[in-house]
Design a protein around this motif. Structure first.
Motif, short mmCIF file in Angstrom:
data_model
loop_
_atom_site.label_atom_id
_atom_site.label_comp_id
_atom_site.label_asym_id
_atom_site.label_seq_id
_atom_site.Cartn_x
_atom_site.Cartn_y
_atom_site.Cartn_z
N GLY A 250 0.84 -1.20 0.00
CA GLY A 250 0.00 0.00 0.00
C GLY A 250 0.87 1.25 0.00
O GLY A 250 2.08 1.18 0.24
N ALA A 251 0.26 2.40 -0.27
CA ALA A 251 1.05 3.61 -0.47
C ALA A 251 1.29 4.39 0.82
O ALA A 251 2.41 4.76 1.14
CB ALA A 251 0.34 4.49 -1.48
N GLY A 252 0.21 4.63 1.56
CA GLY A 252 0.36 5.51 2.72
C GLY A 252 0.03 4.79 4.02
O GLY A 252 -0.58 3.73 4.03
N ILE A 253 0.48 5.39 5.11
CA ILE A 253 0.15 4.86 6.44
C ILE A 253 0.15 6.02 7.43
O ILE A 253 0.90 6.99 7.24
CB ILE A 253 1.13 3.74 6.86
CG1 ILE A 253 0.62 3.02 8.12
CG2 ILE A 253 2.55 4.27 7.06
CD1 ILE A 253 1.15 1.62 8.29
N GLY A 254 -0.68 5.90 8.46
CA GLY A 254 -0.69 6.94 9.49
C GLY A 254 -0.40 6.31 10.84
O GLY A 254 -0.71 5.14 11.07
N PHE A 255 0.22 7.07 11.72
CA PHE A 255 0.55 6.54 13.04
C PHE A 255 -0.21 7.30 14.12
O PHE A 255 -0.08 8.51 14.25
CB PHE A 255 2.05 6.59 13.29
CG PHE A 255 2.81 5.62 12.41
CD1 PHE A 255 2.45 4.29 12.38
CD2 PHE A 255 3.85 6.04 11.61
CE1 PHE A 255 3.12 3.37 11.58
CE2 PHE A 255 4.53 5.14 10.81
CZ PHE A 255 4.17 3.81 10.79
N THR A 256 -0.98 6.55 14.90
CA THR A 256 -1.78 7.12 15.98
C THR A 256 -0.86 7.56 17.13
O THR A 256 0.31 7.16 17.18
CB THR A 256 -2.80 6.06 16.46
OG1 THR A 256 -2.09 4.85 16.71
CG2 THR A 256 -3.87 5.81 15.42
#
Ligand SMILES: Cc1cc2nc3c(=O)[nH]c(=O)nc-3n(C[C@H](O)[C@H](O)[C@H](O)COP(=O)(O)OP(=O)(O)OC[C@H]3O[C@@H](n4cnc5c(N)ncnc54)[C@H](O)[C@@H]3O)c2cc1C
Length: 444
Positions: free
Chosen positions: A53-59
């Motif tokens: 996948g392209a993007g990821i976010g970190f909580t």
């Protein structure tokens, strides 16, 4: 003649950890162990690292766990993360829009994530930065694990790979993802939890250049994280690559079975995606159209998780699993990788303790550490996977408790997200340490 070390084996006297699988969780674990001076080798099935996948976010909890795991890994994340809105005055709200009822996309509720609490990045950029922390000689590619044998007499655990080669270590951590081979080896091939289950939902994932995103969504929406909600589907848009593009994840309900459960992706018909969003407002419709124009037969990502059959244990003897291998979740909390990084924090902390034991007591100490790890991590990570299913329903207006009552939706999202984000990592480590000491006491 090559030495055992050159063959990828840990020698007999020194404590050594084998990490199987070089996704985010495996790589992060390696950085955590190296930071604590623990010898480690990484075995990856593919011939090169390929971010999924392209993007990821970190909580927020993930960022704290990364910082404790290895400040260098946290710095890597900070280097590649993309602020919502203006980086000098970032917007720390998650904004939920009615993407369905009109072209205006009214803001229906919002959730505060704390200062720069939940931002996106390009997965490949993050992995590249993490790799700078890992000496290349401890990584072996083209090593697909097929079997693990624990001789049980204190001798090292033996790993067998598909290419016929073997290696040994004091402990094996399977970070080999949702279709984990190591999980099957721990539980048995026919155990109900050996395979994840299909959520009857798939995702289209793509990036859209910022200029085009602004044309479709307008400047503010393109530059800030938004969830565009509606019945039967929802779309998440997040700025990444320091504002040069946005990451788009479009989820679509699917009453059918997933055709080939051995594969997580399949080629899809773009027209079906356009059809699925045909009743949404213009911004969502146009975004999906732009994605399909660029790629008429996009990859569809099946959403699988471990909720129907949660893994009863993350560890057996001197072998354990972490990340998606242990607790695969749907993506609606944006916290799957974060749970794996918390696993890494516990594992690297406990295994650094084990490294101090003499060779004689090492096997018992590893067993105690992995049991303590499983004990501390199971409930929270499995709850996140369950809760993510609920959030998927809330976001598509089909959770019976909330439906289209925005106040109730906001309340549901808030308490569930806060339970994940506001997590005391130090208390978790203390609990892990005391469980470890207690279990050690019982084997001595
Ligand atoms: C649409 C979507 C959006 C998401 N967004 C977020 C988000 O914003 N934030 C978040 O925290 N999480 C998110 N997630 C979840 C996150 O992507 C996963 O939790 C995370 O990537 C799992 O990492 P992993 O290292 O455990 O597994 P993987 O990334 O699957 O890595 C497993 C590795 O093991 C290797 N491997 C497999 N089998 C073997 C074998 N037999 N031998 C050796 N190696 C092997 C593979 O080649 C691979 O390199 C999202 C998921 C989806 C589907």
């Amino acid at each position: 003649m090559t030495t055992a070390e050159e063959n990828g084996c840990h020698d007999d006297d020194h404590f050594g950890v084998a990490v199987v699988g070089g996704g985010i969780v495996g790589l992060a674990l390696v950085t955590g162990l190296l930071h604590r001076g623990v010898r480690v080798k990484l075995y990856e099935k593919t011939s090169a690292f390929r971010p999924i996948g392209a993007g990821i976010g970190f909580t927020p909890n993930t960022q704290q766990a990364l910082q404790l795991l290895n400040p260098g890994a946290f710095a890597a994340q900070q280097k590649v993360t993309t602020a919502n809105g203006d980086p000098k005055n970032p917007n720390d709200w998650l904004l939920y829009l009615d993407g369905y009822s009109s072209d205006v996309e009214e803001l229906i509720f919002k959730l505060h994530a704390g200062y720069r609490g939940f931002e996106g990045c390009v997965r490949a950029d993050f992995l590249d930065e993490m790799l700078k922390l890992i000496p290349p000689e401890i990584i072996q590619f083209n090593k697909s694990i097929v079997d693990i044998v624990d001789p049980g007499d204190g001798a090292k655990v033996q790993m067998h790979f598909k290419d016929g080669s073997t290696a040994q270590a004091d402990v094996v951590v399977g970070c080999d993802g949702i279709k984990s081979r190591v999980r099957k080896l721990i539980l048995g091939e026919s155990h109900p939890a050996a395979e994840p289950s299909y959520n009857h939902q798939y995702a289209l994932r793509d990036v859209v250049p910022m200029d085009q995103a602004i044309e479709i969504l307008g400047d503010f929406k393109a530059r800030n994280r938004h969830m565009h909600l509606g019945p039967g589907g929802h779309v998440v848009t997040v700025p990444i690559a320091h504002g040069k593009m946005i990451n788009v994840v479009a989820l679509i309900e699917d009453p059918s079975d997933w055709p080939d459960p051995t594969q997580l992706t399949r080629k899809g018909d773009g027209q079906k995606a356009i059809e699925a969003y045909k009743d949404f407002g213009a911004p969502v419709r146009n975004l999906i159209k732009a994605m399909i124009e660029r790629n008429p037969t996009p990859d569809l990502w099946g959403i699988f998780d471990s909720v129907d059959n949660p893994t009863p244990t993350f560890a057996k003897g001197r072998v354990c699993i972490a990340g998606d291998a242990a607790h695969a979740t749907s993506p609606h909390h944006g916290a799957g990788a974060g749970m794996g990084i918390e696993d890494d924090l516990v594992l690297s902390t406990l295994l650094a303790n084990v490294a101090l034991f003499s060779k004689l007591n090492r096997a018992a100490a590893v067993g105690a550490a992995l049991n303590a790890y499983s004990h501390v991590r199971k409930e929270r990570s499995q709850w996140v996977a369950e809760s993510s299913r609920v959030i998927g329903q809330v976001l598509e207006w089909r959770y019976p408790e909330t439906m289209r009552d925005w106040e109730k939706c906001q309340a549901e999202l808030t308490w569930r997200s806060h339970r994940i984000w506001h997590w005391d990592q130090q208390a978790m480590l203390q609990e892990a340490q005391s469980a470890f000491q207690k279990l050690l006491g019982s084997v001595e």
